[in-house]
Design a protein around this motif. Sequence first.
Motif, short mmCIF file in Angstrom:
data_model
loop_
_atom_site.label_atom_id
_atom_site.label_comp_id
_atom_site.label_asym_id
_atom_site.label_seq_id
_atom_site.Cartn_x
_atom_site.Cartn_y
_atom_site.Cartn_z
N ALA A 113 21.54 16.18 -39.04
CA ALA A 113 21.62 14.94 -38.26
C ALA A 113 20.95 15.08 -36.90
CB ALA A 113 23.09 14.54 -38.08
N ALA A 114 20.74 16.33 -36.47
CA ALA A 114 20.06 16.58 -35.19
C ALA A 114 19.11 17.76 -35.37
CB ALA A 114 21.08 16.88 -34.10
N PRO A 115 18.05 17.59 -36.18
CA PRO A 115 17.16 18.70 -36.48
C PRO A 115 16.39 19.24 -35.29
CG PRO A 115 16.26 16.64 -37.30
CD PRO A 115 17.65 16.35 -36.85
N ASP A 116 16.31 18.44 -34.22
CA ASP A 116 15.59 18.87 -33.02
C ASP A 116 16.53 19.47 -31.97
OD1 ASP A 116 16.92 16.47 -32.61
OD2 ASP A 116 15.38 15.62 -31.30
N ALA A 117 17.76 19.70 -32.32
CA ALA A 117 18.75 20.19 -31.35
C ALA A 117 18.49 21.65 -30.98
CB ALA A 117 20.15 20.05 -31.92
N ASP A 118 18.90 22.01 -29.78
CA ASP A 118 18.92 23.42 -29.38
C ASP A 118 20.20 24.06 -29.91
OD1 ASP A 118 16.50 23.52 -28.10
OD2 ASP A 118 17.32 23.08 -26.11
N LEU A 119 20.12 25.32 -30.30
CA LEU A 119 21.26 26.02 -30.88
C LEU A 119 22.00 26.84 -29.84
CD1 LEU A 119 19.74 27.29 -34.25
CD2 LEU A 119 20.91 25.14 -33.78
N VAL A 120 23.32 26.76 -29.90
CA VAL A 120 24.18 27.59 -29.06
C VAL A 120 24.46 28.87 -29.83
CG1 VAL A 120 26.37 27.76 -27.83
CG2 VAL A 120 25.23 25.53 -28.05
N PRO A 121 24.05 30.03 -29.31
CA PRO A 121 24.21 31.27 -30.07
C PRO A 121 25.68 31.67 -30.22
CG PRO A 121 23.43 31.76 -27.86
CD PRO A 121 23.39 30.26 -28.01
N VAL A 122 25.92 32.49 -31.24
CA VAL A 122 27.26 33.05 -31.46
C VAL A 122 27.13 34.56 -31.48
CG1 VAL A 122 28.04 31.05 -32.79
CG2 VAL A 122 27.05 33.02 -33.98
N GLY A 123 28.27 35.24 -31.28
CA GLY A 123 28.30 36.69 -31.36
C GLY A 123 28.52 37.16 -32.78
N PRO A 124 28.57 38.47 -32.99
CA PRO A 124 28.80 39.02 -34.33
C PRO A 124 30.12 38.57 -34.95
CG PRO A 124 28.02 40.73 -32.84
CD PRO A 124 28.32 39.53 -32.00
N ASP A 125 31.07 38.14 -34.10
CA ASP A 125 32.36 37.66 -34.61
C ASP A 125 32.33 36.18 -34.95
OD1 ASP A 125 32.28 36.56 -32.08
OD2 ASP A 125 34.24 37.33 -31.45
#
Length: 392
Positions: A113-125
């Motif tokens: 629904a938002a293919p141009d969005a920036d991604l918020v990274p996650v940690g290994p957990d």
Amino acid sequence: MSEACAGDELYFDANASEPLRPEAHQAALEGLALTGNPSSVHSQGRQARQALDKARRQVAELFQRPEDACIFTSGATEANAAAIYGFRELARLEGRSDHVLVGATEHQAVRQAAPDADLVPVGPDGRHDLAALENLLVGENGSPPALLCVMAANNETGVVSDLPAIAALCVRCQVPLHVDAAQAAGRMKLPLAALENASLALSGHKAGGLAGAGALLLPAAMASSPFPPFMKGGGQEQGRRGGTPPLVAIMAMAAALEAASQQDWQKVRTLRQTMAKAMRRVGAIIQGPAQGGEGTMLPNTLSVTVPGLSAQAQLMALDLAGICVSSGSACSSGKVGSSPVLAAMGLGPAARQTLRISLPWNVQPKQVERFMEVWHAMVARHQSQQAPRCQP
């Protein structure tokens, strides 16, 4: 009603769809007895409207929202798309940036629904990097995004987001927050006070209702405000979602969410923890926060890696034994492949060796015992084949 197994089969894929709850079954039967369209003014229409209004009150009260804040949809996918579309349109109308942020482990319903969005990274957990999130919320040149989308709990791993911290950052940066609560609603206590300024997406069948109904809950402050409709039509849902509402599925959803919210999930959590301990003892890796306790993991979900044994081979072995699990989201066209969620967590090749086990609301200890017998035998066969052999 249906047990977690049908005949000799075990159904441990509840995050794809929960077994129907008795309360939802009864509500659906009552809905099937109604004939009218809720938008009609005659007596049959008024009876349907009363049933629709009752379901709306049930859902709104469960999540501490005004009734007018509840927009019924066809499911969580539409609710997520409607939220993204609506908040972007509001930003455009106000001359603000319509840029969107989404978590790197979000469901494809949000990502697409938002293919141009920036991604918020996650940690290994699997939990969001809050420092990186704060930088993204500030925005380039001080221009904050139109919306942040995060899951309350991940559908593949069961990892619960730190919603109070995320909501606080959004308030501080004045960025609207949308939470996909499809997996979490009913299975855990959501921090509703912290989420009073957030919108929520809900699903009926993920809680033990029927497929075909969901809801978008707007913040209380927006309950009576116009909201740009993603689905345009005849002006239903106060002009915020067109189309005749799926009354039977909506009634079942309201009943299912209420029943799920009243369930004691500790029994399910204990079974999950017992499984996790037994799996770790033979070398399996449980993905997510190390402790996996209440507040960090869903009570019913395990993401399990068996090093060296492909997820496809595991699925086939378990399926032949009459056990239903999955290797990731059920919304990926039935494909067995590498999970973007696990890739975002940095698993690498191990992502293709990982299964999702999601216990249903009505799981029984004897069913877990049978599953573990089959699973242990599968792992033992694999490990014996991998063991070094003496050369003659």
